[in-house]
Design a protein around this motif. Structure first.
Motif, short mmCIF file in Angstrom:
data_model
loop_
_atom_site.label_atom_id
_atom_site.label_comp_id
_atom_site.label_asym_id
_atom_site.label_seq_id
_atom_site.Cartn_x
_atom_site.Cartn_y
_atom_site.Cartn_z
N GLN A 1 0.80 -1.22 0.00
CA GLN A 1 0.00 0.00 0.00
C GLN A 1 0.84 1.28 0.00
OE1 GLN A 1 -3.30 -0.11 -0.37
NE2 GLN A 1 -3.04 -2.31 -0.53
N ASP A 2 2.15 1.16 -0.22
CA ASP A 2 2.99 2.34 -0.07
C ASP A 2 2.74 3.45 -1.09
OD1 ASP A 2 4.05 1.38 2.12
OD2 ASP A 2 6.06 0.96 1.34
N THR A 3 2.35 3.07 -2.29
CA THR A 3 2.10 4.09 -3.30
C THR A 3 0.88 4.90 -2.88
OG1 THR A 3 2.98 2.64 -4.97
CG2 THR A 3 1.65 4.49 -5.74
N GLU A 4 1.08 6.23 -2.79
CA GLU A 4 -0.04 7.04 -2.29
C GLU A 4 -0.79 7.76 -3.39
OE1 GLU A 4 0.60 8.71 2.02
OE2 GLU A 4 2.28 9.23 0.72
N ILE A 5 -0.11 7.97 -4.50
CA ILE A 5 -0.78 8.68 -5.59
C ILE A 5 -0.12 8.31 -6.92
CG2 ILE A 5 0.67 10.76 -5.30
CD1 ILE A 5 -1.92 12.36 -6.07
N VAL A 6 -0.94 8.27 -7.96
CA VAL A 6 -0.40 8.01 -9.29
C VAL A 6 -0.67 9.25 -10.14
CG1 VAL A 6 -0.67 6.65 -11.40
CG2 VAL A 6 -0.74 5.53 -9.17
N VAL A 7 0.37 9.73 -10.80
CA VAL A 7 0.18 10.80 -11.77
C VAL A 7 0.51 10.20 -13.12
CG1 VAL A 7 0.96 13.06 -12.56
CG2 VAL A 7 0.74 12.61 -10.11
N MET A 8 -0.36 10.46 -14.09
CA MET A 8 -0.22 9.75 -15.34
C MET A 8 -0.37 10.75 -16.49
SD MET A 8 -2.50 6.50 -16.01
CE MET A 8 -4.08 7.23 -16.11
N SER A 9 0.52 10.68 -17.46
CA SER A 9 0.34 11.54 -18.63
C SER A 9 0.12 10.66 -19.84
CB SER A 9 1.57 12.43 -18.83
OG SER A 9 2.53 11.72 -19.59
N ASP A 10 -0.49 11.22 -20.86
CA ASP A 10 -0.76 10.41 -22.05
C ASP A 10 0.28 10.67 -23.14
OD1 ASP A 10 -1.49 12.92 -22.79
OD2 ASP A 10 -3.56 12.42 -23.32
N LEU A 11 1.47 11.09 -22.70
CA LEU A 11 2.49 11.45 -23.68
C LEU A 11 3.20 10.23 -24.27
CD1 LEU A 11 3.98 14.56 -21.88
CD2 LEU A 11 2.43 14.49 -23.83
N ALA A 12 3.16 9.11 -23.58
CA ALA A 12 3.92 7.96 -24.08
C ALA A 12 2.98 6.89 -24.63
CB ALA A 12 4.79 7.39 -22.97
N GLN A 13 2.17 7.29 -25.61
CA GLN A 13 1.26 6.33 -26.26
C GLN A 13 0.37 5.60 -25.24
OE1 GLN A 13 4.36 6.42 -28.46
NE2 GLN A 13 2.85 7.75 -29.40
N ILE A 14 0.03 6.30 -24.19
CA ILE A 14 -0.84 5.64 -23.21
C ILE A 14 -2.26 6.18 -23.42
CG2 ILE A 14 -1.43 5.65 -20.74
CD1 ILE A 14 1.57 5.50 -20.19
#
Ligand SMILES: Nc1ncnc2c1ncn2[C@@H]1O[C@H](COP(=O)(O)OP(=O)(O)OP(=O)(O)O)[C@@H](O)[C@H]1O
Ligand SMILES: [Mg+2]
Length: 467
Positions: free
Chosen positions: A44-57
């Motif tokens: 559970q250590d990850t507290e937040i995810v930041v995600m960009s759509d710059l890499a074909q995501i």
């Protein structure tokens, strides 16, 4: 803050990394599968995810995938796509926030911090003393709930009196416990008194205690709840049910911070944080003269109104998933899947019993799901059954009310024997119907002998077909 970043672009990665305060962790993953592996390995250590759509995501797909595995993990999406429909879809899919690139650093920092605080508040179980309880997790990411978390954050460490308001089952007690848990009195006691559950004549001594011999039956000194809660928190539930004479006394205690035990005139100082709650409309009680205006203003300075569930329907899916998991664990069952249509069906219901009703419905659905997927028809059946039951309960209450009124008006001598008979008649009649007229089965259902059953049926004029 432990942040996981998904997506390419070195400049953006560096910009985000720079925003983090000291002591934070920054992890970069190329895509969602890598992110899931990482989160899985560190728990559970990850507290937040930041995600960009710059890499074909595809941000929507990625988000859905993440949420499927960790639905309460906050996710912020950064995108170059300016279509508002994408932003809406992303927020609908459970993202905490959505930003168009390029981003403003301060806005992103604020949003990240807020999301982490909200998630901590809403997922960290509130512990009461030594007891660890899953039951104190607050679920809900709607604007309304987030505003409540913010308010809790601001007031938790103050000593001011708080009034928690809301319909039945909205979570008033849960919020009261969260205020306690997040305040600086958390290591001290939390004492709850339900003002509606204690007979009026005993409530005063329950709250303030009494001296030995102060009234018949007061054989010993009694320390009241206020004194017991000294240094800690006292939760006065159903405050709208307090009678007028106790309202005066409570107001005095809140103003002067001293109490008087029943039968004594000495003032005992008490340092207690009071959290009160009610489902009643105190404003109209004030205009009717059943609730003191001065006490109302004193309590209402800091009020936390919890909106009914129908005004924050976006919380319903999270609540459903949470209760499904929680009850599956409790009953030792596998968490069943639930159809999207079922979720839509549940989202549009009115939920007069609010979250408690969601709890009941989910728990019932789980018990009769037998591991199958939960579809909307199953929920429809459960809801209709409980509505029927509610009607019957109202009938029972009306029946009691009617007989009590007749007794008050001296139309009958005593209410209970008549009511018991009416109740018994219903029970026997329903049981024999349920057993399809089979006496042996009905007797078994009720846990009585066949002889008794036959006698009762005869008494109530019901003649069973089969033996
Ligand atoms: N946001 C929430 N997330 C998870 N569980 C919740 C939430 N709100 C309420 N519950 C659960 O719903 C049930 C009812 O909540 P609670 O007893 O706090 O409601 P209440 O407002 O005090 O109701 P009442 O007026 O009937 O006393 C509890 O089991 C509580 O744990
Ligand atoms: Mg309550």
């Amino acid at each position: 803050m432990n942040l996981l970043y998904i997506g390419g672009c070195d400049a953006l990665r560096m910009q985000i990394e720079k925003l983090l305060e000291q002591g934070s962790n920054f992890i970069q993953c190329a895509d969602v599968p890598a992110a899931l592996r990482h989160i899985g390995s560190v728990g559970q250590d990850t507290e937040i995810v930041v995600m960009s759509d710059l890499a074909q995501i595809d941000p929507l797909e990625a988000l859905v995938e993440l949420k499927k595995n960790y639905y309460s993990l906050p996710v912020i999406v950064l995108s170059e796509n300016r279509k508002s429909s994408l932003a809406i879809e992303i927020i609908k899919a459970g993202a905490d926030d959505f930003f168009l690139l390029p981003i403003s650093s301060t806005e992103l920092v604020d949003s990240m911090q807020q999301s982490v605080v909200d998630a901590r508040l809403s997922s960290k179980p509130v512990e009461i003393g030594e007891v660890y309880s899953d039951q104190d997790t607050i679920i809900g990411k709607s604007r309304a709930m987030r505003d409540i978390y913010k308010q809790l954050g601001r007031i938790a460490s103050q000593t001011v009196t708080v009034l928690v308001r809301g319909e039945t089952g909205t979570g008033k007690e849960l919020i009261a416990r969260a205020i306690y848990q997040h305040g600086h009195r958390a290591h001290k006691g939390f004492i709850a008194v339900n003002c509606a559950a204690i007979p009026e004549n005993l409530l005063e001594s329950e709250l303030f205690g009494h001296e030995k011999g102060s009234f018949t039956g007061a054989n010993q000194l009694r320390i009241g709840r206020f004194e017991q809660a000294h240094g800690g928190t006292l939760f006065l539930d159903e405050i709208g049910d307090l009678d007028l004479s106790l309202q005066v006394k409570l107001l005095r205690v809140l103003q002067e911070k001293t109490i008087q035990r029943v039968g004594s005139s000495s003032n005992i100082p008490v340092d207690v944080r009071v959290i009160a709650a009610t489902h009643r409309n105190l404003e109209s009680m004030v205009s009717e003269g059943t609730f003191r205006e001065d006490l109302f203003y004193r309590l209402n300075v800091i009020a936390i109104p919890i909106p009914p569930l129908r005004d924050r329907r976006e919380d319903i899916p999270d609540l459903i998933h949470y209760f499904l998991q929680r009850y599956a664990k409790e009953y030792g069952l596998k968490t069943p899947s639930i159809s999207a249509k079922a979720i839509d069906y549940l989202k549009q219901l009115e939920w007069p019993g609010n979250i408690r009703q969601v709890q009941n419905v989910i728990s019932k659905s789980l018990l009769d799901s037998k591991g199958q997927m939960l579809d909307w028809q199953r929920f429809d059946k459960i809801i209709k059954e409980s509505q029927e039951l509610a009607k019957k309960q109202i009938n029972l209450r009306q029946m009691i009310d009617y007989e009590l009124t007749r007794a008050v008006n001296s139309e009958t001598e005593a209410a209970l024997p008549i009511l018991s008979q009416q109740f018994e008649r219903e029970v026997y009649t329903m049981a024999i119907d349920r057993a399809g007229g089979n006496q042996a089965k009905a007797a078994r259902l009720l846990g009585v002998s066949r002889f008794t059953l036959r006698e009762k049926l005869r008494l109530y004029g019901k003649h069973p077909k089969k033996i």
